[in-house]
Design an enzyme around this catalytic site. Structure first.
Site, PDB file in Angstrom:
ATOM      1  N   GLY A 156       0.745  -1.244   0.000  1.00 18.98           N
ATOM      2  CA  GLY A 156       0.000   0.000   0.000  1.00 18.98           C
ATOM      3  C   GLY A 156       0.778   1.300   0.000  1.00 18.98           C
ATOM      4  O   GLY A 156       0.171   2.364   0.105  1.00 18.98           O
ATOM      5  N   SER A 157       2.094   1.264  -0.152  1.00 17.83           N
ATOM      6  CA  SER A 157       2.841   2.529  -0.187  1.00 17.83           C
ATOM      7  C   SER A 157       2.449   3.365  -1.403  1.00 17.83           C
ATOM      8  O   SER A 157       2.299   4.590  -1.314  1.00 17.83           O
ATOM      9  CB  SER A 157       4.347   2.253  -0.205  1.00 17.83           C
ATOM     10  OG  SER A 157       4.767   1.706   1.017  1.00 17.83           O
ATOM     11  N   LYS A 158       2.287   2.700  -2.542  1.00 17.67           N
ATOM     12  CA  LYS A 158       1.868   3.433  -3.745  1.00 17.67           C
ATOM     13  C   LYS A 158       0.420   3.895  -3.614  1.00 17.67           C
ATOM     14  O   LYS A 158       0.052   4.977  -4.086  1.00 17.67           O
ATOM     15  CB  LYS A 158       2.074   2.552  -4.986  1.00 17.67           C
ATOM     16  CG  LYS A 158       3.538   2.371  -5.355  1.00 17.67           C
ATOM     17  CD  LYS A 158       3.720   1.639  -6.666  1.00 17.67           C
ATOM     18  CE  LYS A 158       3.536   0.147  -6.534  1.00 17.67           C
ATOM     19  NZ  LYS A 158       4.583  -0.483  -5.690  1.00 17.67           N
TER      20      LYS A 158
ATOM     21  N   CYS B 271       8.758  -5.021 -11.215  1.00 13.54           N
ATOM     22  CA  CYS B 271      10.134  -4.846 -10.733  1.00 13.54           C
ATOM     23  C   CYS B 271      11.029  -5.894 -11.388  1.00 13.54           C
ATOM     24  O   CYS B 271      11.990  -6.375 -10.798  1.00 13.54           O
ATOM     25  CB  CYS B 271      10.215  -4.902  -9.217  1.00 13.54           C
ATOM     26  SG  CYS B 271       9.485  -6.358  -8.470  1.00 13.54           S
TER      27      CYS B 271
END
Length: 337
Positions: A179-181, A312
């Site tokens: 959830g950082s993005k 990534c």
């Protein structure tokens, strides 16, 4: 949950993007042999690295990953945290010497707006030698726990920036945990401090029910009314309907973040397991899932909307090949930005 659903969730979790969590401020001390001949041969044959630069590329992959932080929250609050970091810590660190060597202070990421993201190469060994650095480290831990700072890799911060979020946008984050993005997307919705309640919103989805609780935690600390967390397989996420002037319309999104499960071979600088376990089959097994998720994404994209596809992984099978297949399926309805 049926057998096929469990397998689908297992496949999506196997390649989850590990970039949201930062390796920390200095890695451990165990020496790892960072070699994988199959990896080197495969990427030499791919020709992704300019001729004569492959050895330099591999040496860079063996270097420790700089630690990065992002100041979270809305603009006024973030400015207060930044001021505290600069005045209370960074200014003194610039003058610090340890064992006769001048310490390089944390530096802002030049491409991230308003100096809200910083990186440093300080190791734990160096931090333990200075009371000032130890105090700085404890401050980061405290602010991370309170939600004012996120320890998030620099590359993980890029996809939300490319979406160019505006306060009225309806946004879907298809594979959102941890959830950082997602937090970045919410912050961007609230970028205009004159608008307390933006028209837009973020729907954050993840296939893993337990990881959805991480999304709830991320959203809760921002105190935004503009977030909803859902739990679906991204490759067949259901179509939602909204009420519009007394009638039900299909919800199409202005912005979609399609950060799909991947092999993660671009994370070798911090993910040691990739050196030991990488094979060509990793990407082959994930390509179909990645394409299905991307196709489902564009099916829900509004006319004139934007979807960012990201992984990534360095592998063209997971990147260019997915986009090429997606464009072929769309028959001209969608264009790369």
């Amino acid at each position: 949950m049926g057998k096929r659903s469990r397998q689908r969730q297992k496949n999506q979790n196997a390649g989850r993007d590990d970039r949201d969590s930062n390796a920390g401020w200095g890695a451990g001390y165990v020496d790892i042999v960072k070699e994988n001949k199959l990896f080197e041969h495969y990427y030499k044959e791919q020709g992704l690295v300019p001729e004569g630069e492959f050895e330099e590329f591999m040496e860079a992959m063996r270097e420790p990953l700089p630690a990065t932080i992002r100041i979270t929250g809305y603009k006024s609050h973030a400015k207060e945290i930044l001021h505290c970091l600069k005045e209370k810590y960074f200014r003194d660190i610039q003058e610090l010497e340890i064992d006769g060597q001048k310490i390089e202070a944390p530096q802002p990421l030049s491409w991230y707006p308003d100096e809200q993201a910083w990186h440093t190469n300080m190791s734990r060994k160096i931090i333990r030698k200075s009371p000032l650095l130890e105090k700085f480290h404890q401050f980061l831990i405290s602010e991370t726990e309170s939600g004012n700072i996120s320890r998030q890799e620099a590359v993980s911060m890029i996809p939300p920036l490319l979406l160019k979020i505006e306060p009225h946008h309806k946004i879907l984050d298809m594979c959102a945990a941890p959830g950082s993005k997602t937090a970045q997307l919410i912050e961007m919705l609230h970028s205009d401090m004159e608008v307390p309640f933006p028209e837009g919103f973020v729907i954050a989805n993840d296939v893993d029910n337990k990881r959805c609780y991480l999304l709830v935690h991320q959203a809760k600390r921002l105190n935004s009314p503009c977030i909803m967390v859902v739990n679906h397989d991204a490759s067949c996420i259901p179509t939602l309907q909204i009420n519009s002037d007394g009638r039900k319309d299909i919800l199409f999104y202005d912005r979609i973040l399609c950060d799909v499960p991947c092999s993660g071979d671009g994370t070798m600088r911090k993910n040691i397991d990739v050196w030991k376990k990488w094979t060509t089959s990793n990407s082959l097994h994930l390509h179909g899932l990645q394409l299905r998720i991307a196709v489902r994404g564009v099916e829900q994209l509004a006319v004139g909307g934007r979807m960012v596809y990201s992984t990534c992984s360095l592998n063209p099978i997971e990147d260019e090949a997915v986009i090429a297949a997606l464009l072929e399926k769309s028959e001209g309805d969608h264009q790369p930005a």
